[in-house]
Write a protein that holds these residues in place. Structure first.
Motif, PDB file in Angstrom:
ATOM      1  N   ALA A 141      16.471  23.314  18.963  1.00 18.46           N
ATOM      2  CA  ALA A 141      17.183  21.777  18.294  1.00 18.46           C
ATOM      3  C   ALA A 141      18.711  21.605  19.065  1.00 18.46           C
ATOM      4  O   ALA A 141      18.700  20.516  19.639  1.00 18.46           O
ATOM      5  CB  ALA A 141      17.489  21.931  16.802  1.00 18.46           C
ATOM      6  N   ARG A 142      18.904  22.889  19.181  1.00 16.14           N
ATOM      7  CA  ARG A 142      20.270  22.201  20.164  1.00 16.14           C
ATOM      8  C   ARG A 142      21.244  21.592  20.160  1.00 16.14           C
ATOM      9  O   ARG A 142      21.060  20.877  20.869  1.00 16.14           O
ATOM     10  CB  ARG A 142      19.714  22.541  21.172  1.00 16.14           C
ATOM     11  CG  ARG A 142      18.523  24.065  22.438  1.00 16.14           C
ATOM     12  CD  ARG A 142      18.884  23.778  23.981  1.00 16.14           C
ATOM     13  NE  ARG A 142      17.785  24.982  24.446  1.00 16.14           N
ATOM     14  CZ  ARG A 142      18.312  26.122  24.327  1.00 16.14           C
ATOM     15  NH1 ARG A 142      19.679  26.411  24.032  1.00 16.14           N
ATOM     16  NH2 ARG A 142      17.251  27.338  24.280  1.00 16.14           N
ATOM     17  N   GLY A 143      21.878  21.561  19.005  1.00 17.75           N
ATOM     18  CA  GLY A 143      22.839  20.609  18.141  1.00 17.75           C
ATOM     19  C   GLY A 143      22.539  19.239  18.383  1.00 17.75           C
ATOM     20  O   GLY A 143      23.211  18.171  17.407  1.00 17.75           O
ATOM     21  N   ARG A 144      20.666  18.943  17.983  1.00 18.54           N
ATOM     22  CA  ARG A 144      20.070  17.299  18.560  1.00 18.54           C
ATOM     23  C   ARG A 144      19.765  17.311  16.661  1.00 18.54           C
ATOM     24  O   ARG A 144      19.412  18.192  16.043  1.00 18.54           O
ATOM     25  CB  ARG A 144      18.909  16.827  19.062  1.00 18.54           C
ATOM     26  CG  ARG A 144      17.993  17.662  18.997  1.00 18.54           C
ATOM     27  CD  ARG A 144      16.263  17.790  19.919  1.00 18.54           C
ATOM     28  NE  ARG A 144      15.735  18.337  19.261  1.00 18.54           N
ATOM     29  CZ  ARG A 144      14.964  19.113  18.749  1.00 18.54           C
ATOM     30  NH1 ARG A 144      15.230  18.216  17.244  1.00 18.54           N
ATOM     31  NH2 ARG A 144      13.925  19.457  19.125  1.00 18.54           N
ATOM     32  N   PRO A 145      19.448  16.047  16.010  1.00 26.35           N
ATOM     33  CA  PRO A 145      18.536  16.252  14.948  1.00 26.35           C
ATOM     34  C   PRO A 145      18.182  16.787  14.449  1.00 26.35           C
ATOM     35  O   PRO A 145      17.209  16.776  15.457  1.00 26.35           O
ATOM     36  CB  PRO A 145      18.548  14.277  14.383  1.00 26.35           C
ATOM     37  CG  PRO A 145      20.575  14.133  15.409  1.00 26.35           C
ATOM     38  CD  PRO A 145      20.108  14.126  16.814  1.00 26.35           C
ATOM     39  N   LEU A 146      17.622  17.025  12.992  1.00 30.87           N
ATOM     40  CA  LEU A 146      15.877  18.142  13.293  1.00 30.87           C
ATOM     41  C   LEU A 146      15.168  16.624  13.337  1.00 30.87           C
ATOM     42  O   LEU A 146      14.782  15.571  12.599  1.00 30.87           O
ATOM     43  CB  LEU A 146      15.652  19.041  12.095  1.00 30.87           C
ATOM     44  CG  LEU A 146      16.791  19.577  12.333  1.00 30.87           C
ATOM     45  CD1 LEU A 146      16.825  20.890  10.416  1.00 30.87           C
ATOM     46  CD2 LEU A 146      16.916  21.040  13.140  1.00 30.87           C
ATOM     47  N   GLU A 147      13.511  16.862  13.663  1.00 28.33           N
ATOM     48  CA  GLU A 147      12.805  16.086  13.948  1.00 28.33           C
ATOM     49  C   GLU A 147      11.632  16.943  12.801  1.00 28.33           C
ATOM     50  O   GLU A 147      11.945  18.096  12.075  1.00 28.33           O
ATOM     51  CB  GLU A 147      12.109  15.790  15.043  1.00 28.33           C
ATOM     52  CG  GLU A 147      13.255  15.762  15.869  1.00 28.33           C
ATOM     53  CD  GLU A 147      12.728  15.291  17.140  1.00 28.33           C
ATOM     54  OE1 GLU A 147      11.640  15.898  17.512  1.00 28.33           O
ATOM     55  OE2 GLU A 147      13.560  15.004  18.128  1.00 28.33           O
ATOM     56  N   LEU A 148      10.602  16.736  13.010  1.00 30.38           N
ATOM     57  CA  LEU A 148       9.320  16.811  11.678  1.00 30.38           C
ATOM     58  C   LEU A 148       8.604  18.194  12.429  1.00 30.38           C
ATOM     59  O   LEU A 148       8.306  18.844  11.867  1.00 30.38           O
ATOM     60  CB  LEU A 148       8.492  15.712  11.282  1.00 30.38           C
ATOM     61  CG  LEU A 148       6.743  16.598  10.663  1.00 30.38           C
ATOM     62  CD1 LEU A 148       7.320  16.867   8.799  1.00 30.38           C
ATOM     63  CD2 LEU A 148       6.286  14.724  10.574  1.00 30.38           C
ATOM     64  N   ARG A 149       8.438  17.465  13.757  1.00 30.47           N
ATOM     65  CA  ARG A 149       8.537  18.864  14.619  1.00 30.47           C
ATOM     66  C   ARG A 149       8.978  20.561  14.556  1.00 30.47           C
ATOM     67  O   ARG A 149       8.388  21.421  14.400  1.00 30.47           O
ATOM     68  CB  ARG A 149       8.312  17.948  15.633  1.00 30.47           C
ATOM     69  CG  ARG A 149       7.638  19.734  17.069  1.00 30.47           C
ATOM     70  CD  ARG A 149       7.820  19.345  18.663  1.00 30.47           C
ATOM     71  NE  ARG A 149       7.435  17.292  18.829  1.00 30.47           N
ATOM     72  CZ  ARG A 149       6.120  17.931  18.803  1.00 30.47           C
ATOM     73  NH1 ARG A 149       5.349  18.623  18.816  1.00 30.47           N
ATOM     74  NH2 ARG A 149       5.567  16.175  19.594  1.00 30.47           N
ATOM     75  N   ASP A 150      10.071  20.146  14.508  1.00 29.87           N
ATOM     76  CA  ASP A 150      10.849  21.383  13.770  1.00 29.87           C
ATOM     77  C   ASP A 150      10.862  22.156  12.629  1.00 29.87           C
ATOM     78  O   ASP A 150      10.324  22.951  12.785  1.00 29.87           O
ATOM     79  CB  ASP A 150      13.163  20.660  13.958  1.00 29.87           C
ATOM     80  CG  ASP A 150      12.822  20.066  15.314  1.00 29.87           C
ATOM     81  OD1 ASP A 150      12.308  20.824  16.541  1.00 29.87           O
ATOM     82  OD2 ASP A 150      13.441  19.647  14.841  1.00 29.87           O
ATOM     83  N   LEU A 151      10.261  21.673  11.335  1.00 29.97           N
ATOM     84  CA  LEU A 151      10.022  21.576  10.137  1.00 29.97           C
ATOM     85  C   LEU A 151       9.053  22.840  10.471  1.00 29.97           C
ATOM     86  O   LEU A 151       8.349  23.702   9.615  1.00 29.97           O
ATOM     87  CB  LEU A 151       9.726  20.290   9.407  1.00 29.97           C
ATOM     88  CG  LEU A 151       9.091  21.258   7.868  1.00 29.97           C
ATOM     89  CD1 LEU A 151      10.611  21.941   7.219  1.00 29.97           C
ATOM     90  CD2 LEU A 151       8.903  19.768   6.943  1.00 29.97           C
ATOM     91  N   SER A 152       7.714  22.055  11.213  1.00 28.90           N
ATOM     92  CA  SER A 152       6.488  22.238  11.521  1.00 28.90           C
ATOM     93  C   SER A 152       7.031  23.567  12.085  1.00 28.90           C
ATOM     94  O   SER A 152       6.138  24.819  11.887  1.00 28.90           O
ATOM     95  CB  SER A 152       6.111  21.540  12.494  1.00 28.90           C
ATOM     96  OG  SER A 152       4.153  22.373  12.915  1.00 28.90           O
ATOM     97  N   SER A 153       7.557  23.694  13.157  1.00 23.19           N
ATOM     98  CA  SER A 153       7.458  25.629  14.211  1.00 23.19           C
ATOM     99  C   SER A 153       8.772  26.568  13.065  1.00 23.19           C
ATOM    100  O   SER A 153       7.658  27.443  13.037  1.00 23.19           O
ATOM    101  CB  SER A 153       9.081  24.824  15.379  1.00 23.19           C
ATOM    102  OG  SER A 153       8.513  23.703  15.880  1.00 23.19           O
ATOM    103  N   LEU A 154       9.520  25.610  11.989  1.00 22.07           N
ATOM    104  CA  LEU A 154      10.494  26.646  10.691  1.00 22.07           C
ATOM    105  C   LEU A 154       9.284  27.087  10.158  1.00 22.07           C
ATOM    106  O   LEU A 154       8.907  28.275   9.618  1.00 22.07           O
ATOM    107  CB  LEU A 154      10.983  26.289  10.457  1.00 22.07           C
ATOM    108  CG  LEU A 154      12.615  25.843  10.983  1.00 22.07           C
ATOM    109  CD1 LEU A 154      13.645  25.041  10.312  1.00 22.07           C
ATOM    110  CD2 LEU A 154      13.566  27.276  11.134  1.00 22.07           C
TER     111      LEU A 154
END
Length: 279
Positions: A141-154
């Motif tokens: 994310a590097r400081g940006r708000p989390l997105e649904l794609r980030d939840l998928s990656s985690l």
């Protein structure tokens, strides 16, 4: 993450974080995903056996301890939701760590006693450590708000359900309550379909749906096959394999029956050989 930099947590969360961090440190796991929960549970002691098998509706797993024979058997249900099976194994591991065993199966397996809540929290911190979550998020994310794609990656990285990730993100303050509520409707399968890793999810689901005998039992059974204690068909049935196909696998691995022992040498029962009469 030092103790001073930990977010504010209630006593149950803090205790689970401390216990799982110590366990991960002892086994050199760092903050990385745990590849094989079955192996980790069996590593806890030579007398611990883990079996994956069909279970009654509503029962995800159970752990039974035989104080006379000093054996602990963990049974976990087959399921097409791999994250659920991993969480169930981690939950039962918590009972082993806490030396917390039931004398009998309760009439309501869904009851949330303090012991069950402690095991749930332990399992979540073991599979998705706060330090690992924070480090992974900082990279993607590097400081940006989390997105649904980030939840998928985690979810994919730690191989757990999105709900586990969302709780850990909330503890760390990396997601807003409204985001968590919006993301809560997505399952791991839905995320895998949307973000291109459905094949990986299906492969994990196939594995978690397949019955699996305790590794140590299979090892002893293979030794028994070599010594003419058990037949090929019994060994293949134990491993859930087709006998002819399994015979080829055994031969490729150089596992063939040894010359038959004399009558005197073969006077041993199956139970004595396996040392598993309690299972």
């Amino acid at each position: 993450m030092s103790a001073a930099s930990l977010p504010a947590m209630n006593p149950r969360e803090r205790a689970a974080h401390r216990e799982t961090a110590a366990l991960r440190g002892h086994y050199g796991l760092g903050v990385a995903p745990i590849a094989d929960m079955h192996e980790l549970v069996e590593t806890m002691g030579s007398a611990i056996l883990v079996a994956v098998l069909p279970m009654p509706e509503g029962m995800d797993a159970m752990v039974v301890k035989d104080p006379k024979r000093h054996r602990t058997v963990v049974g976990v249900a087959t399921t097409n939701v791999p994250g659920r099976q991993r969480l169930s194994l981690a939950h039962e591991l918590a009972h082993i760590v806490h030396d917390d065993y039931l004398d009998e199966i309760p009439p309501d397996c869904s009851a949330r006693t303090d012991s069950e809540k402690d095991a749930d929290t332990f399992a979540r911190h073991l599979l998705a450590p706060l330090e690992g979550i924070r480090g992974f998020v900082s990279n993607i994310a590097r400081g940006r708000p989390l997105e649904l794609r980030d939840l998928s990656s985690l979810t994919r990285h730690f191989n757990v359900s999105p709900s586990v990730i969302l709780i850990q993100l909330s503890i760390l303050g990396l997601i807003t309550p409204s985001q968590a509520e919006d993301f809560r409707t997505y399952s791991a399968r839905t995320l895998s379909t949307r973000f291109g890793w459905l094949d990986d999810y299906k492969a994990s689901a196939t594995e978690s749906s397949t019955p699996r005998p305790p590794r140590s039992l299979m090892e002893r059974a293979t030794e028994g096959y070599e010594k003419h204690v058990i037949h090929l068909n019994a060994l293949a049935r134990l491993g859930g394999e087709d006998p002819l196909a399994f015979l080829a696998e055994l031969k490729d691995a150089g596992i063939v029956p040894q010359p038959r022992p004399s009558v005197e040498d073969s006077r041993v029962s199956d139970a004595d050989f396996f040392g598993l009469d309690a299972v």
